[in-house]
Design a protein around this motif. Sequence first.
Motif, mmCIF file in Angstrom:
data_model
loop_
_atom_site.group_PDB
_atom_site.id
_atom_site.type_symbol
_atom_site.label_atom_id
_atom_site.label_comp_id
_atom_site.label_asym_id
_atom_site.label_seq_id
_atom_site.Cartn_x
_atom_site.Cartn_y
_atom_site.Cartn_z
ATOM 1 N N VAL A 32 0.842 -1.198 0.000
ATOM 2 C CA VAL A 32 0.000 0.000 0.000
ATOM 3 C C VAL A 32 0.877 1.249 0.000
ATOM 4 C CG1 VAL A 32 -1.702 1.335 1.290
ATOM 5 C CG2 VAL A 32 -1.952 -1.144 1.085
ATOM 6 N N GLY A 33 1.938 1.243 0.820
ATOM 7 C CA GLY A 33 2.843 2.380 0.830
ATOM 8 C C GLY A 33 3.464 2.624 -0.528
ATOM 9 N N LEU A 34 3.837 1.560 -1.219
ATOM 10 C CA LEU A 34 4.429 1.681 -2.553
ATOM 11 C C LEU A 34 3.413 2.200 -3.561
ATOM 12 C CD1 LEU A 34 6.978 -0.635 -4.190
ATOM 13 C CD2 LEU A 34 4.870 -0.217 -5.439
ATOM 14 N N MET A 35 2.187 1.679 -3.516
ATOM 15 C CA MET A 35 1.163 2.071 -4.482
ATOM 16 C C MET A 35 0.618 3.473 -4.213
ATOM 17 S SD MET A 35 1.004 -0.322 -6.649
ATOM 18 C CE MET A 35 -0.469 0.159 -7.538
ATOM 19 N N ALA A 36 0.637 3.898 -2.955
ATOM 20 C CA ALA A 36 0.125 5.234 -2.623
ATOM 21 C C ALA A 36 1.126 6.338 -2.946
ATOM 22 C CB ALA A 36 -0.244 5.293 -1.134
ATOM 23 N N ALA A 37 2.366 5.952 -3.222
ATOM 24 C CA ALA A 37 3.393 6.944 -3.547
ATOM 25 C C ALA A 37 3.007 7.697 -4.820
ATOM 26 C CB ALA A 37 4.744 6.253 -3.726
ATOM 27 N N PRO A 38 3.370 8.980 -4.909
ATOM 28 C CA PRO A 38 2.907 9.816 -6.027
ATOM 29 C C PRO A 38 3.725 9.670 -7.307
ATOM 30 C CG PRO A 38 4.196 11.137 -4.522
ATOM 31 C CD PRO A 38 4.103 9.766 -3.906
ATOM 32 N N VAL A 39 4.503 8.610 -7.428
ATOM 33 C CA VAL A 39 5.299 8.389 -8.643
ATOM 34 C C VAL A 39 5.044 6.972 -9.150
ATOM 35 C CG1 VAL A 39 7.100 10.008 -7.966
ATOM 36 C CG2 VAL A 39 7.305 7.607 -7.314
ATOM 37 N N PRO A 40 5.048 6.782 -10.459
ATOM 38 C CA PRO A 40 4.876 5.428 -11.002
ATOM 39 C C PRO A 40 6.105 4.578 -10.722
ATOM 40 C CG PRO A 40 5.385 6.968 -12.767
ATOM 41 C CD PRO A 40 5.186 7.795 -11.528
ATOM 42 N N VAL A 41 5.880 3.300 -10.474
ATOM 43 C CA VAL A 41 6.966 2.367 -10.184
ATOM 44 C C VAL A 41 6.957 1.265 -11.232
ATOM 45 C CG1 VAL A 41 7.964 0.801 -8.463
ATOM 46 C CG2 VAL A 41 6.737 2.850 -7.719
ATOM 47 N N HIS A 42 8.122 0.960 -11.779
ATOM 48 C CA HIS A 42 8.211 -0.142 -12.737
ATOM 49 C C HIS A 42 7.754 -1.429 -12.057
ATOM 50 C CE1 HIS A 42 9.887 -3.175 -15.440
ATOM 51 N NE2 HIS A 42 9.981 -2.206 -16.359
ATOM 52 N N PRO A 43 6.901 -2.229 -12.699
ATOM 53 C CA PRO A 43 6.371 -3.440 -12.062
ATOM 54 C C PRO A 43 7.447 -4.376 -11.509
ATOM 55 C CG PRO A 43 5.177 -2.985 -14.079
ATOM 56 C CD PRO A 43 6.303 -2.003 -14.032
ATOM 57 N N MET A 44 8.570 -4.523 -12.212
ATOM 58 C CA MET A 44 9.616 -5.411 -11.729
ATOM 59 C C MET A 44 10.285 -4.856 -10.481
ATOM 60 S SD MET A 44 11.136 -8.223 -11.850
ATOM 61 C CE MET A 44 10.452 -8.863 -13.387
ATOM 62 N N ILE A 45 10.522 -3.548 -10.470
ATOM 63 C CA ILE A 45 11.105 -2.938 -9.276
ATOM 64 C C ILE A 45 10.144 -3.044 -8.101
ATOM 65 C CG2 ILE A 45 11.886 -0.758 -8.258
ATOM 66 C CD1 ILE A 45 12.928 0.052 -10.979
ATOM 67 N N GLY A 46 8.865 -2.796 -8.369
ATOM 68 C CA GLY A 46 7.871 -2.927 -7.310
ATOM 69 C C GLY A 46 7.787 -4.335 -6.765
ATOM 70 N N PHE A 47 7.780 -5.315 -7.670
ATOM 71 C CA PHE A 47 7.721 -6.723 -7.239
ATOM 72 C C PHE A 47 8.931 -7.077 -6.389
ATOM 73 C CE2 PHE A 47 9.160 -11.083 -8.013
ATOM 74 C CZ PHE A 47 8.075 -11.796 -7.495
ATOM 75 N N CYS A 48 10.120 -6.691 -6.842
ATOM 76 C CA CYS A 48 11.338 -7.012 -6.100
ATOM 77 C C CYS A 48 11.349 -6.320 -4.738
ATOM 78 C CB CYS A 48 12.565 -6.601 -6.911
ATOM 79 S SG CYS A 48 12.870 -7.618 -8.375
ATOM 80 N N ALA A 49 10.899 -5.073 -4.716
ATOM 81 C CA ALA A 49 10.880 -4.340 -3.448
ATOM 82 C C ALA A 49 9.991 -5.044 -2.427
ATOM 83 C CB ALA A 49 10.400 -2.910 -3.679
ATOM 84 N N ILE A 50 8.790 -5.418 -2.829
ATOM 85 C CA ILE A 50 7.876 -6.095 -1.902
ATOM 86 C C ILE A 50 8.423 -7.461 -1.500
ATOM 87 C CG2 ILE A 50 5.553 -7.040 -1.632
ATOM 88 C CD1 ILE A 50 5.758 -3.964 -1.592
ATOM 89 N N LEU A 51 9.024 -8.164 -2.456
ATOM 90 C CA LEU A 51 9.610 -9.473 -2.152
ATOM 91 C C LEU A 51 10.692 -9.349 -1.088
ATOM 92 C CD1 LEU A 51 10.063 -12.499 -2.673
ATOM 93 C CD2 LEU A 51 11.606 -11.844 -4.554
ATOM 94 N N PHE A 52 11.598 -8.402 -1.239
ATOM 95 C CA PHE A 52 12.714 -8.285 -0.298
ATOM 96 C C PHE A 52 12.263 -7.714 1.045
ATOM 97 C CE2 PHE A 52 15.144 -7.827 -4.463
ATOM 98 C CZ PHE A 52 15.412 -9.198 -4.516
ATOM 99 N N ILE A 53 11.226 -6.880 1.043
ATOM 100 C CA ILE A 53 10.652 -6.436 2.319
ATOM 101 C C ILE A 53 10.031 -7.627 3.044
ATOM 102 C CG2 ILE A 53 8.833 -5.029 3.375
ATOM 103 C CD1 ILE A 53 9.308 -2.990 1.096
ATOM 104 N N ALA A 54 9.359 -8.504 2.291
ATOM 105 C CA ALA A 54 8.777 -9.709 2.891
ATOM 106 C C ALA A 54 9.859 -10.603 3.464
ATOM 107 C CB ALA A 54 7.964 -10.464 1.840
#
Length: 313
Positions: free
Chosen positions: A38-60
């Motif tokens: 939610v924090g990533l998606m609520a951010a006011p900038v678009p995120v590349h899907p692969m970067i977003g996926f990796c970010a959530i994966l490594f946070i998990a």
Amino acid sequence: MSDASIQPQAQIGEAGFGDYFALLKPRVMSLVVFTAFVGLMAAPVPVHPMIGFCAILFIAVGGGASGALNMWWDSDIDRIMRRTRNRPIPSGRVERGEALGLGIALSGFSVVMLALAANILAGALLAFTIFFYVVVYSMWLKRSTPQNIVIGGLAGAFPPLIGWVAATGEMAIEPWLMVALTFMWTPPHFWALALFMRSDYDDAGVPMLTVTHGRRATRIHILVYTVLLAALAVGMGFTSIGGPVYLAVAVVLNLLFLLGALRIARRDEADSEADNFAVERRFFKLSLLYLFLHFGAILAEAMLKPWGLGGWA
């Protein structure tokens, strides 16, 4: 401590994949993943899907590492408490050293990979979160002060900030509001659990508020924190991450939460023993939905904004 309070241990070496996965506290990890997303998606900038996926994966993975290190450190009291005695270490399926090694390895891996996939600030925040949960909360606060869950709750509140920073590379007030929401939710959530699991904390010698100050004081604390939480949660509806959808959800949920806290505050010891803490159990179950629905509403507002429907604009 009597022998009756300790379950017979299984033979070491019987662990399977599910046991090692259980070390990562997957139910807690699900909350970490969702709030970070939610924090990533609520951010006011678009995120590349692969970067977003990796970010959530490594946070998990970082959240799971914290869980493994927590289970390593708390294995002695986990063996005593009914709620935790079947975990992989106290049940004998996994050795403490294995949990320690797994936790350290996953911690280093997740921090480095998040820094590489997103940015150094996000990796540093994840490292701080792991340190805070394991060292500050688990090793220090949990066994030394009844304010353990209040201060220690900050560790579980950071994922939406990490998700936001992974997307933007910088801090902002909005993710800190999400941190504050989780931080204020944590004490009433866990104190409600402690009210009907008090014997566990007594037996393990954990100075939870119910043990050090009694149930009556705990109920009053729940009410006070719930009032403050409701003010914060509803107020967030008028910020840039809020909107009509979020505000409607927040108003309904916080009215229910306040009513539940009032019912708890009005309880007395005789009533609680008679009905087996039914009021506290209902409040605890509601608290499980509370945070998910608030963050779900923030996510809904973020998803509606590209269509010109989210927020107040």
